[in-house]
Motif scaffolding. Structure first.
Motif, PDB file in Angstrom:
ATOM      1  N   TRP A  17      27.584  38.665  47.434  1.00 48.57           N
ATOM      2  CA  TRP A  17      28.733  38.258  47.563  1.00 48.57           C
ATOM      3  C   TRP A  17      29.937  38.881  47.870  1.00 48.57           C
ATOM      4  N   CYS A  18      30.943  38.347  48.611  1.00 52.82           N
ATOM      5  CA  CYS A  18      32.097  39.408  49.143  1.00 52.82           C
ATOM      6  C   CYS A  18      32.857  39.612  47.926  1.00 52.82           C
ATOM      7  N   CYS A  21      34.888  37.626  45.298  1.00 53.76           N
ATOM      8  CA  CYS A  21      34.324  36.133  45.106  1.00 53.76           C
ATOM      9  C   CYS A  21      34.147  35.632  43.956  1.00 53.76           C
ATOM     10  N   CYS A  23      32.011  33.924  42.367  1.00 60.88           N
ATOM     11  CA  CYS A  23      30.554  33.914  41.995  1.00 60.88           C
ATOM     12  C   CYS A  23      30.026  34.687  40.884  1.00 60.88           C
ATOM     13  N   CYS A  52      26.684  29.829  48.762  1.00 66.11           N
ATOM     14  CA  CYS A  52      26.965  31.392  47.877  1.00 66.11           C
ATOM     15  C   CYS A  52      26.470  30.976  46.487  1.00 66.11           C
ATOM     16  N   ASN A 122      34.713  26.179  45.863  1.00 66.81           N
ATOM     17  CA  ASN A 122      35.413  26.940  46.756  1.00 66.81           C
ATOM     18  C   ASN A 122      36.215  26.315  47.582  1.00 66.81           C
ATOM     19  N   GLY A 126      31.291  28.341  52.060  1.00 63.88           N
ATOM     20  CA  GLY A 126      31.440  29.797  52.320  1.00 63.88           C
ATOM     21  C   GLY A 126      30.315  30.387  53.131  1.00 63.88           C
ATOM     22  N   CYS A 201      37.267  31.919  47.215  1.00 68.15           N
ATOM     23  CA  CYS A 201      36.655  32.519  48.369  1.00 68.15           C
ATOM     24  C   CYS A 201      37.646  33.187  48.847  1.00 68.15           C
ATOM     25  N   THR A 203      37.775  35.472  51.311  1.00 67.72           N
ATOM     26  CA  THR A 203      37.145  35.778  52.635  1.00 67.72           C
ATOM     27  C   THR A 203      37.409  34.803  53.607  1.00 67.72           C
TER      28      THR A 203
END
Lengths: 273, 390
Positions: A17-18, A21, A23, A52, A122, A126, A201, A203
């Protein structure tokens, strides 16, 4: 310190995950909720689709099943019917559960099969790079709606209630403590329970919509959500544009496995005579 | 104009120049970019396409069928599970004789989940009645996308143009673009014989067709496929004449005096050609055959090519799960049945789930083919190349 390690497949880290994030926040809340439920690890099955959110079970040390896009609830239905003692938890996203898998979602709710569905919302796809999804708010930008989304969005919780889910709660990643409480309530509820969680999210959703970084997104959730108990006594004008959070619906109706067992017992009895 | 483009970008550019009437799609790795880039052309008004961001691939291809039935020029893009989800509708598009074009990025089918290249997705749709063209590089992906629209509309059959996932789709290469104004001139307008929107001449599509006429209708679809190869030849010739890049249904590389050869599809053709060049420098008589058009199968051109060598290594990037090896291997064995002289053949199943195939590995395969030529015998007809435990 909460013993997260007990439930993690440490060798699967670092996760994909970014930075920022949501998550991971949901993952930890899910583990706290399971710990609180005191259900043994081996009696829990976590099922996911694609996206994601659906990478979650890969990091978790339960019975886990990673399926195809949109079909997590359909696979989980088979699993639950075959092994009713399992506590089945589905982790899925807005695209997974309400676009490609929308049909399974409403029919599982209608059927009232005993499982808990956690939907990470989100507002975009993603994993594939931020395309417009059924929950992208109208007017918001995504990589496939660069000048704003022309379609209205689904209200996931509203959809679940309308389809017959007896337990529906919504919260955000900012409200992490509330989140594990709702997931726990969902797990303990007999029947189809849905927990919708708004996850940032940074990103792919924040950038095109200029919503700032992950912290700013969480602050946005904090400032733009309204607890249902408060919302009930607030004028429509005041709550316009705000997200209602809380336990939105809690009722009881016969659960599918029970109804099915009763029917088969009745038929067996009748055949004996 | 010469530009640097990835396979996905090049296909999106081709779609921009084609300016289809309708594009309906759903995101899937590694094909997402094709339509995502195209959607910016839509939103910026560069194209006049109606864009439908559908809720699944099944819905996307269904929307394509609807639009194509109305006489529109229709395109989409997908990969792997997306194509698998379209499977039901693929047969309908072909059966209704709708010239839809899919930009397909090859990726393994689940399970296990994988996002990288093999050819299991398009080959699983082998019998759906779609024309299938596998490309070797970005330039060819771009050129073939342009040609596919014309081929499909002439044949009245849908077509898919494939690139190898990540290898071509995400690899940046030099691409020569055709001028924007040239593409509409090359393609012309789609003139559908019938249209659901023609209210003065109402038609019925997809009606129930049982023992009475189903067979005749299916037979005519099969017959349409029988007439595709000349159409492809004609369009490829016209394209070559207009734009200077020439393509064949079967691509032969240094085959004239070759003793042993490899037959492959997709980007491995390009890797293999480098191996051929290296071995030729050492004086070894090797060649390469690349199956560019896979459906319909170019029997004549393939027979001509494979008959040139004594030993043929057939590289398949998918397995038929029949215990009989890969797709190309089976097709080649089948077409050679009536031939007096047949090359010795060995099947190499390789690169599943995106496992890399290097120039050196292909050189090894050539070395093995020379050993087979020397001994005149194959120890094992089907091998799984580059897999643990073989």
């Amino acid at each position: 310190m909460f013993p997260y390690d007990k439930y993690l497949r440490r060798d699967k880290f670092p996760h994909i995950w970014c930075t920022g994030c949501g998550c991971g926040i949901v993952l930890k809340a899910l583990l706290r909720a399971i710990e609180r439920s005191k259900i043994p690890k081996d009696d829990v099955a976590i099922v996911s689709g694609i996206g994601c959110s659906s990478r979650t079970p890969g990091y978790l040390d339960f019975n886990t099943l990673h399926t195809t896009h949109g079909r997590a609830i359909a696979f989980a239905t088979g699993l639950k019917l075959a092994k009713r003692k399992l506590k089945v938890i589905v982790v899925t996203g807005d695209g997974d559960a309400t676009a490609i898998g929308g049909n399974h979602f409403i029919h599982a709710a209608r059927r009232n099969l005993d499982m808990t569905v956690i939907i990470y919302n989100n507002y975009i796809y993603g994993m594939t790079g931020g395309q417009v999804s059924p929950t992208t708010p109208a007017g918001k930008r995504s990589t496939t709606s660069p000048h704003g989304n022309v379609e209205p969005a689904f209200d996931i919780s509203g959809l679940a209630i309308a389809a017959g889910a007896p337990f529906v709660a919504r919260t955000t990643c900012y409200h992490a403590v509330q989140l594990d409480k709702y997931i726990n309530k969902g797990i303990m509820k007999k029947g189809f329970s849905v927990v919708e969680v708004l996850t940032p999210c940074p990103t792919y959703y924040a950038r095109p919509n200029r919503l700032g970084n992950a912290v700013e997104m969480l602050e946005w959730y904090k400032n733009n959500s309204i607890q249902i108990e408060v919302a009930r006594n607030t004028s429509d004008e005041e709550k316009a544009g705000k997200i209602t959070i809380g336990i939105l619906h809690d009722s009881d109706r016969p659960e599918f496995c029970d109804v099915y067992s009763q029917l088969s017992a009745r038929v067996r009895e009748a055949n004996k005579e | 104009m010469i530009v640097a483009r990835t396979g996905n970008e090049a296909m999106a550019e081709a779609m921009r120049q084609i300016n289809p009437d309708v594009v309906a799609a759903y995101p899937i790795t590694p094909a997402t970019e094709v339509v995502q880039l195209f959607s910016t052309f839509v939103h910026d008004g560069t194209v006049s396409t109606q864009f439908v961001p559908a809720e699944s691939e099944h819905s996307a291809i269904s929307a394509c069928v609807g639009a194509s039935s109305a006489g529109a020029r229709v395109m989409t893009s997908t990969s792997s599970q997306g194509l698998a989800l379209m499977h039901e509708i693929l047969f309908i598009a072909a059966g209704l004789r709708l010239p839809i074009v899919i930009c397909l990025v090859n990726r393994s089918l689940s399970s296990p989940i994988n996002i990288h290249c093999d050819h299991s997705d398009s080959l699983a749709s082998r019998d759906s009645g779609w024309i299938q063209i596998f490309t070797e590089n970005t330039q060819e992906a771009y050129d073939t996308t342009l040609m596919a629209v014309k081929i499909a509309e002439k044949a009245l059959l849908p077509a898919m143009v494939t690139t190898d996932g990540f290898i071509i789709s995400h690899g940046m290469e030099r691409v020569e673009l055709v001028g924007d104004a040239e593409v509409p001139k090359f393609l012309g307008e789609r003139k559908a014989k019938t249209s659901l929107l023609d209210v003065d001449n109402p038609i019925t599509l997809g009606a129930l067709d049982l023992q009475d006429y189903f067979f005749e209708h299916k037979r005519s679809e099969i017959d349409a496929m029988n007439h595709v190869l000349p159409i492809i030849d004609e369009v490829q010739k016209e394209f070559g004449k207009k734009f200077g890049r020439n393509y064949n249904t079967v691509d032969e590389y240094k085959m004239d005096d070759a003793e042993v050869a490899i037959l492959a599809m997709g980007s491995t053709g390009g890797t293999g050609k480098v191996a051929v060049d290296r071995l030729r420098e050492q004086g070894k008589k090797v060649g390469l055959i690349r199956c560019r058009v896979y459906r319909p199968f170019p029997k004549g051109a393939m027979l001509k090519a494979v008959s040139k060598v004594k030993v043929l290594g057939i590289m398949d990037r998918a397995d038929t799960m029949s215990t009989l090896g890969g797709h190309l291997y089976n097709e080649c064995r089948s077409i050679l049945y009536d031939s007096e002289e047949r090359p010795i053949m060995k099947n190499y199943i390789y690169g599943l789930g995106g496992r890399d195939i290097s120039i050196e590995e292909i050189e090894d395969i050539y070395a093995e083919l020379f050993n087979i030529q020397k001994s005149g015998e194959v120890d094992k007809e089907i091998v799984y190349y580059g897999v643990r435990g073989e």
